[in-house]
Each structure stands twice: as structure tokens, then as C-alpha cells.
Design an enzyme around this catalytic site. Structure first.
Site, PDB file in Angstrom:
ATOM      1  N   LYS A 198       8.381  -2.085   0.519  1.00  0.00           N
ATOM      2  CA  LYS A 198       7.938  -2.314  -0.711  1.00  0.00           C
ATOM      3  C   LYS A 198       8.078  -1.170  -1.392  1.00  0.00           C
ATOM      4  CE  LYS A 198       4.645  -2.885  -3.370  1.00  0.00           C
ATOM      5  NZ  LYS A 198       4.692  -2.159  -4.469  1.00  0.00           N
ATOM      6  N   GLY A 251       0.672   6.628  -0.246  1.00  0.00           N
ATOM      7  CA  GLY A 251       0.055   6.131  -1.471  1.00  0.00           C
ATOM      8  C   GLY A 251      -1.515   6.794  -1.488  1.00  0.00           C
ATOM      9  N   SER A 252      -2.258   6.061  -2.351  1.00  0.00           N
ATOM     10  CA  SER A 252      -3.357   6.799  -2.563  1.00  0.00           C
ATOM     11  C   SER A 252      -4.267   6.264  -1.539  1.00  0.00           C
ATOM     12  CB  SER A 252      -3.979   6.261  -4.069  1.00  0.00           C
ATOM     13  OG  SER A 252      -3.972   4.768  -3.869  1.00  0.00           O
ATOM     14  N   THR A 253      -5.601   7.288  -1.525  1.00  0.00           N
ATOM     15  CA  THR A 253      -6.573   7.226  -0.420  1.00  0.00           C
ATOM     16  C   THR A 253      -7.428   5.726  -0.762  1.00  0.00           C
ATOM     17  OG1 THR A 253      -6.724   9.439  -0.217  1.00  0.00           O
ATOM     18  CG2 THR A 253      -8.683   8.008   0.335  1.00  0.00           C
ATOM     19  N   ARG A 254      -7.264   5.361  -1.954  1.00  0.00           N
ATOM     20  CA  ARG A 254      -8.060   4.089  -2.372  1.00  0.00           C
ATOM     21  C   ARG A 254      -7.231   3.022  -1.863  1.00  0.00           C
ATOM     22  NH1 ARG A 254      -7.242   0.393  -6.038  1.00  0.00           N
ATOM     23  NH2 ARG A 254      -5.371   1.178  -6.787  1.00  0.00           N
ATOM     24  N   GLY A 256      -5.040   3.280   0.555  1.00  0.00           N
ATOM     25  CA  GLY A 256      -4.891   3.575   2.163  1.00  0.00           C
ATOM     26  C   GLY A 256      -6.072   2.804   2.912  1.00  0.00           C
ATOM     27  N   GLU A 274      -0.469   7.827   5.109  1.00  0.00           N
ATOM     28  CA  GLU A 274      -0.002   9.079   4.334  1.00  0.00           C
ATOM     29  C   GLU A 274      -0.751   9.261   3.029  1.00  0.00           C
ATOM     30  OE1 GLU A 274       1.742  10.416   6.576  1.00  0.00           O
ATOM     31  OE2 GLU A 274       2.768   8.956   7.697  1.00  0.00           O
ATOM     32  N   CYS A 309       1.862  14.879  -3.521  1.00  0.00           N
ATOM     33  CA  CYS A 309       0.652  14.765  -2.828  1.00  0.00           C
ATOM     34  C   CYS A 309       0.288  16.164  -2.454  1.00  0.00           C
ATOM     35  CB  CYS A 309       0.800  13.678  -1.869  1.00  0.00           C
ATOM     36  SG  CYS A 309       2.432  14.353  -0.738  1.00  0.00           S
ATOM     37  N   GLU A 408      -7.959  14.359  -6.977  1.00  0.00           N
ATOM     38  CA  GLU A 408      -6.588  14.479  -7.113  1.00  0.00           C
ATOM     39  C   GLU A 408      -6.096  13.823  -8.555  1.00  0.00           C
ATOM     40  OE1 GLU A 408      -3.979  11.708  -5.047  1.00  0.00           O
ATOM     41  OE2 GLU A 408      -2.782  13.317  -4.375  1.00  0.00           O
TER      42      GLU A 408
HETATM   43  P1  NAD Z   1      -0.744   3.790  -4.773  1.00  0.00           P
HETATM   44  O1  NAD Z   1      -1.746   3.943  -3.672  1.00  0.00           O
HETATM   45  O2  NAD Z   1      -1.326   3.124  -6.141  1.00  0.00           O
HETATM   46  O3  NAD Z   1       0.566   2.668  -4.605  1.00  0.00           O
HETATM   47  C1  NAD Z   1       1.284   3.115  -3.436  1.00  0.00           C
HETATM   48  C2  NAD Z   1       1.957   1.646  -3.098  1.00  0.00           C
HETATM   49  O4  NAD Z   1       0.837   0.729  -2.550  1.00  0.00           O
HETATM   50  C3  NAD Z   1       2.878   0.995  -4.235  1.00  0.00           C
HETATM   51  O5  NAD Z   1       3.875   0.570  -3.506  1.00  0.00           O
HETATM   52  C4  NAD Z   1       1.850   0.207  -4.599  1.00  0.00           C
HETATM   53  O6  NAD Z   1       2.460  -1.157  -5.319  1.00  0.00           O
HETATM   54  C5  NAD Z   1       1.301  -0.575  -3.304  1.00  0.00           C
HETATM   55  N1  NAD Z   1       0.097  -0.984  -3.400  1.00  0.00           N
HETATM   56  C6  NAD Z   1      -1.071  -0.838  -4.533  1.00  0.00           C
HETATM   57  N2  NAD Z   1      -1.959  -1.469  -4.296  1.00  0.00           N
HETATM   58  C7  NAD Z   1      -1.991  -2.148  -3.103  1.00  0.00           C
HETATM   59  C8  NAD Z   1      -2.646  -3.336  -2.403  1.00  0.00           C
HETATM   60  N3  NAD Z   1      -3.708  -3.670  -3.000  1.00  0.00           N
HETATM   61  N4  NAD Z   1      -2.248  -4.057  -1.313  1.00  0.00           N
HETATM   62  C9  NAD Z   1      -0.917  -3.310  -0.719  1.00  0.00           C
HETATM   63  N5  NAD Z   1      -0.087  -2.600  -1.668  1.00  0.00           N
HETATM   64  C10 NAD Z   1      -0.618  -2.060  -2.756  1.00  0.00           C
HETATM   65  O7  NAD Z   1      -0.319   5.075  -5.042  1.00  0.00           O
HETATM   66  P2  NAD Z   1       0.727   5.658  -5.873  1.00  0.00           P
HETATM   67  O8  NAD Z   1       0.137   5.869  -7.336  1.00  0.00           O
HETATM   68  O9  NAD Z   1       1.908   4.951  -6.208  1.00  0.00           O
HETATM   69  O10 NAD Z   1       1.142   7.163  -5.515  1.00  0.00           O
HETATM   70  C11 NAD Z   1       0.516   8.192  -5.615  1.00  0.00           C
HETATM   71  C12 NAD Z   1      -0.294   8.664  -4.461  1.00  0.00           C
HETATM   72  O11 NAD Z   1       0.412   8.763  -3.321  1.00  0.00           O
HETATM   73  C13 NAD Z   1      -1.075   9.929  -4.690  1.00  0.00           C
HETATM   74  O12 NAD Z   1      -2.434   9.687  -3.855  1.00  0.00           O
HETATM   75  C14 NAD Z   1      -0.214  10.700  -3.529  1.00  0.00           C
HETATM   76  O13 NAD Z   1      -0.987  11.754  -3.208  1.00  0.00           O
HETATM   77  C15 NAD Z   1       0.001   9.844  -2.498  1.00  0.00           C
HETATM   78  N6  NAD Z   1       1.192  10.300  -1.588  1.00  0.00           N
HETATM   79  C16 NAD Z   1       1.105  10.727  -0.362  1.00  0.00           C
HETATM   80  C17 NAD Z   1       2.203  11.458   0.078  1.00  0.00           C
HETATM   81  C18 NAD Z   1       2.025  11.906   1.657  1.00  0.00           C
HETATM   82  O14 NAD Z   1       2.838  12.014   2.435  1.00  0.00           O
HETATM   83  N7  NAD Z   1       0.568  12.200   2.295  1.00  0.00           N
HETATM   84  C19 NAD Z   1       3.306  11.417  -0.570  1.00  0.00           C
HETATM   85  C20 NAD Z   1       3.487  11.004  -1.493  1.00  0.00           C
HETATM   86  C21 NAD Z   1       2.382  10.453  -2.263  1.00  0.00           C
END
Ligand code: NAD
Length: 505
Positions: A198, A251-254, A256, A274, A309, A408
Site C-alpha cells: 500500500k 511512516g510516522s510514529t503516530r 506506527g 520503521e 526520516c 519531527e
Molecule cells: P504516515 O504515517 O502518515 O503514512 C505512512 C503510510 O501509512 C502511508 O501509506 C499512509 O497512507 C499509511 N497510513 C496512514 N494512516 C494509516 C492508518 N490509520 N492505517 C493504516 N495505514 C495508514 O507517514 P508519511 O507522512 O507518509 O511519511 C513520513 C513519516 O515516515 C515520517 O515520520 C518519516 O520519518 C517516516 N519515515 C521513516 C523511515 C524509516 O526508515 N524509519 C523512512 C522514511 C520515512
């Protein structure tokens, strides 16, 4: 005729214009080996952050689409069309896929830049090659990873074997769409799993194209499926799905946090997170070259518009060298002014969307209001382009409790904090909820080692930043997550260990 930057810029624009005029950008999902619309026909508009233009309509995947994709993945896994192929055959297919990614370099790079806003030169030199190398590297591993035999008494033979977990759900962010997808797909497919990916709703386009190329390379139908859609719809349905065995989330910690809840509410699928970061770049007074340190922190932070990130978004600098380091960082600001992402000369492109622009500007406002000193930038740029651009921004005299020191920002904003001694530097560096990466600058090896040990981070760079490779793990501690992408360690996420104890007569 010489290929001037101006002419190259024109060529990229012409190609993009032709794609749009011909409606060539396909936003449909990839399920069961075919491009398909969402089951209920719904779509969402995909606009380019470069200039706001409509690129295409994208399939708005929902529960029914996820159900179809998971069912296709399950069928393909259970009948062994991929998992039980000889390792050398799987290797060859993934290698071929990596070759096709490289052959389609220009197309994929343009799609990534149009969709996400990063400079075309980096899509070409970083994103496409890194995605291809990742797939090729895991392909190579397939027939080189051996299982184990336990040291048992003579009347037994105990085998410890890796087995694929089954159906893997992969949910990825928008900042490095192809690379993040490849970091999940490489190890998961190498170990014989079937996958439902996804991509982010903010940059979904290259994921479907990668899947088409995988099919062309010979990956059997149903082994890789891509369902674009919103997080709270397609993402949630995938994470809650009872027939998904493992979830690789970046993605984001929120969000995650939600992944762990979804697993608890459904089938206790294994979850690897991650997540975000607020990485500290620590420069001591015994730094060998303060100018190189200052240049490096600015270049690493402004890269990808600060939307990384592991961006070193906090510069912690000893008072004695602060002026030299900060001057060198500031000297990078004019070179990183946002410009047309389709120009090969551009090093700073557009932020991914209006929401991200507002969020970054909100952080800048909070820095000013909370009393940090704005040394550079701080404003929106290129507003008349119709896209979303922010000036490279530097704050000095940031205090540890300010929002710009803790949260962040995910934009080109550097926060500088000064320290007096090593203990204070370590306390400041470890003083956030995150623990993704850090960097230590000192000419003394004992100090570099001592501080590297004390820093709570998945990776510590010494006298450099981000010169890493697919061969080493990437991931964080604390609220930066628990998973590790890259390296052979990533294979652990997508395999179960099976013990077979055989009595030997
Ligand atoms: P995000 O958490 O908003 O979204 C990430 C993914 O999760 C997207 O595909 C989104 O559609 C999906 N998502 C959002 N809400 C969801 C839910 N309720 N249920 C299931 N899936 C959901 O993050 P973002 O804004 O896309 O990316 C930025 C974040 O990613 C930053 O915090 C960045 O640090 C982090 N990141 C981490 C790494 C790493 O390797 N640690 C690498 C790249 C980015």
C-alpha cells in the site's frame, strides 16, 4: 549539439506535458497480475506538488480491494508458485526485475519527481539506482542464505530452517516511494513471500509501475499486488486483515502506534515499524574540520527538501567551534534555494503537498514565537508556481524544550543547540522520543567511540553523514521503531524459524 541544462529541462517538461496530454499516467491498482480500477470505481485526484497540475486519477482502494489483493496473494503463496520455486530461479527473476528498473530509469525518475516533487537529478542518481540495487542485492542473497543444524546428541538431527511467513502487508510513506517499497519487497520476495503493498496516497504512482515491471521480469501472478488508497481506508484494511501474516510499516510514529493496535485487534500479525526521527549531529570542539562538518549537516538536512526520516535536523555544536560550523552551514543556504524540480541543476525541489507545506510553516512560526533566532530562510518560496516550496531555514539558540527541538518537522529546517561539554551533548542528543540516527564529529577516536556508545540511535555516523549502503541495517530505537530494513538482517522480518527434530536410530 551540446546537452545544456536548459535544453534538458525543456526535454523533461516536454515529456511530462506529452504524458499528461495523452493521459498516459496510469493510476489503477495492480491486483492478481493486472491493472484494475477500485471495486467500487472510486478514485482520488493525484496532483503534482511541482505546479499543482492534475497528473491522473488514482484508484481509491478500500476494504474490498484489499480483500481481493490479499486473496490473490494467499492463493499465490499457498500453491507454491513462487515460494517453492528453486532459489536460483527466483534469483534470476528478481535480477531481471532490477535490470528492468534500470532500463526504465528515465520514466521512473520522471514519474517520481512529478508525483513527489524531488529534483529530477536525485530521482535519477539516487532513487532509481537505490531501488534497483536493493532488489538485485536481495536477489543475489536468495541462493546464499543457508539454514542451520543444531548441536544435538548423536541420536538426533535438529534442523533450524527459515520459512517464508506467508502474506506480507507493506505500508510505505511518500518521501522515497520507490526506495521504501524496494526495502520491503526485496527481502520479503527473496524469502518466498507474497506481498500486498500500500503506497502513500501522496505519491502512489511508481509503486504500480514497479509491479508491472516485476511481472514483465517473470514474477508470477498474485505474488506482488499494489493497492493505492488512503491510510484510514486501504491502509487500515490491510493492517487489520486476518489473513496477513506480517506487516512491514514505514511512516510516522503516530501511525506506527496504530499498527501495533491493529495487530492486537486482529490476528496478532508480526509488526515491524520503521518510524520518524529527530537525529542529532554532534560537533565537538576537537572536530578536525569544522567547515566540512557545517557543510555536511546542511547538505544532509536540505537533501530531499528535509523530507528524510534520518535528516540531521538538530545540530548540537560546542560553543568553541559554533561560529565556524554555523557559518559553513549558512554558506549552503543560497545553493539550496528551491527551484524547478525538472531542471537538472536543481538541488531543492517541492514539498509533497499543501498539508506538508502548512505543517512546516507552522513549525517555523513556532520557532519564531518560542524565541529561537532565525538565521536564514523562514518563508514560503515560488508561490506563483502553483507548487509547494519552502526556503532552507536555519534557527540558532534553540532551547531543548522548543517544538522545533523535539518534533519531527520533515522539511528544510535546521535547529541549532549549543553545548559546553560532552555530558551535556549526550543528554541533549538523547533528549527526544526518537532514536533513528546520530552523527559524532571529533578527531579523537576514543571520544567518537565513547559518544557513539552513549547515543541511543539505530545508526551512529562518525565524521560523516549518511554514507551508508544496502549492506548495513537501517532502523531505530525508542519511538523511531523496532524494525530493520536493509542488510541480511531484514530477512528475519519475513521468515519464521522452523525446528524439525529427527530421531536418528
Ligand atoms: P504516515 O504515517 O502518515 O503514512 C505512512 C503510510 O501509512 C502511508 O501509506 C499512509 O497512507 C499509511 N497510513 C496512514 N494512516 C494509516 C492508518 N490509520 N492505517 C493504516 N495505514 C495508514 O507517514 P508519511 O507522512 O507518509 O511519511 C513520513 C513519516 O515516515 C515520517 O515520520 C518519516 O520519518 C517516516 N519515515 C521513516 C523511515 C524509516 O526508515 N524509519 C523512512 C522514511 C520515512
Amino acid at each position: 549539439m551540446t546537452d545544456t541544462p536548459h535544453r534538458q529541462t525543456r526535454l523533461w517538461h516536454d515529456r511530462a506535458d506529452a504524458w499528461l496530454a495523452e493521459g498516459r499516467i496510469d493510476g489503477r491498482a495492480w491486483i492478481g497480475g493486472a491493472r484494475v480500477a477500485a471495486a467500487d470505481g472510486q478514485t482520488f485526484a493525484c496532483h503534482s506538488p511541482i505546479d499543482g497540475r492534475l497528473l491522473t486519477q488514482v484508484a481509491r482502494g478500500q476494504r474490498e480491494d484489499i480483500d481481493r489483493a490479499v486473496a490473490a496473494a494467499r492463493r499465490s503463496f499457498d500453491d507454491g508458485r513462487w515460494a517453492r520455486k528453486a532459489p536460483a530461479v527466483r534469483k534470476r527473476i528478481l535480477q531481471r526485475w532490477a535490470e528492468l528498473i534500470t532500463q526504465h530509469k528515465d520514466e521512473l525518475a520522471l514519474l517520481e519527481t512529478l508525483d513527489m516533487g524531488k529534483p529530477i537529478q536525485y530521482s535519477l542518481s539516487v532513487d532509481v539506482p537505490a531501488a534497483a540495487r536493493c532488489i538485485a542485492w536481495y536477489a543475489e542473497a536468495i541462493d546464499k542464505v543457508y539454514d542451520e543444524i543444531a548441536p544435538t546428541p548423536a541420536n538426533a538431527l535438529a534442523l533450524i530452517q527459515r520459512e517464508p511467513v506467508g502474506v506480507v502487508g507493506a505500508i510505505v510513506p511518500w518521501n522515497y516511494p520507490m526506495i521504501m517499497a524496494a526495502w520491503k519487497l526485496g527481502p520479503a520476495l527473496a524469502m518466498g513471500n507474497s506481498v500486498v503493498l500500500k503506497p502513500s496516497e501522496k505519491s502512489p504512482l511508481t509503486a504500480m509501475r514497479l509491479a508491472e515491471l516485476a511481472a514483465k521480469a517473470g514474477l508470477p501472478e498474485g505474488v506482488l499486488n499494489v493497492v493505492p488508497g488512503y491510510g484510514h481506508e486501504a491502509g487500515e484494511a490491510l493492517a487489520l486483515h486476518p489473513d496477513v501474516d506480517a506487516l512491514g510499516f514505514t511512516g510516522s510514529t503516530r501511525v506506527g502506534r496504530k499498527m501495533l493496535e491493529y495487530a492486537g485487534r486482529s490476528n496478532l500479525k508480526r509488526v515491524f515499524n520503521e518510524l520518524g526521527g529527530k537525529s542529532a549531529f554532534v560537533v565537538f570542539d576537537d572536530v578536525d574540520d569544522p567547515v566540512r562538518a557545517g557543510r555536511t549537516v546542511a547538505q544532509a538536512l536540505f537533501f530531499n527538501q528535509g523530507e528524510s526520516c534520518n535528516a540531521p535536523s538538530r545540530l548540537l555544536v560546542h560553543e568553541a567551534v559554533a561560529d565556524a560550523v554555523i557559518d559553513a552551514a549558512l554558506a549552503e543556504v543560497p545553493k539550496h534555494q528551491p527551484a524547478d524540480p525538472l531542471s537538472p541543476a536543481t538541488v531543492m525541489g517541492a514539498l509533497v503537498d499543501e498539508g506538508q507545506l502548512r505543517s512546516v510553516m507552522g513549525h517555523i512560526d513556532s520557532g519564531i514565537q518560542q524565541g529561537a533566532r532565525l538565521l536564514a530562510g523562514g518563508r514560503q518560496a515560488r508561490a506563483d508556481s502553483g507548487g509547494h516550496y519552502v526556503e532552507p531555514t536555519v534557527f540558532d539558540h534553540v532551547q531543548p524544550d522548543m517544538r522545533i527541538a523535539q518534533e519531527e518537522i520533515f522539511g528544510p529546517v535546521l535547529s541549532i543547540l549549543r553545548f559546553k561539554d560532552e555530558a551535556e551533548a549526550i543528554a541533549l542528543a538523547n533528549g527526544t522520543d526518537y532514536g533513528l540516527q546520530a552523527s559524532v564529529w571529533s578527531r579523537h577516536l576514543d571520544r567518537a567511540h565513547r559518544v557513539a556508545r552513549a547515543l541511543k540511535a539505530g545508526t551512529v555516523h562518525v565524521n560523516q553523514y549518511d554514507e551508508d549502503d544496502i549492506t548495513v541495517p537501517f532502523g531505530g530505537v525508542k519511538q523511531s521503531g523496532n524494525g530493520r530494513d536493509k542488510s541480511l538482517h531484514a530477512l528475519d522480518k519475513y521468515t519464521e524459524l522452523k525446528t524439525t527434530w529427527i530421531r536418528v536410530g
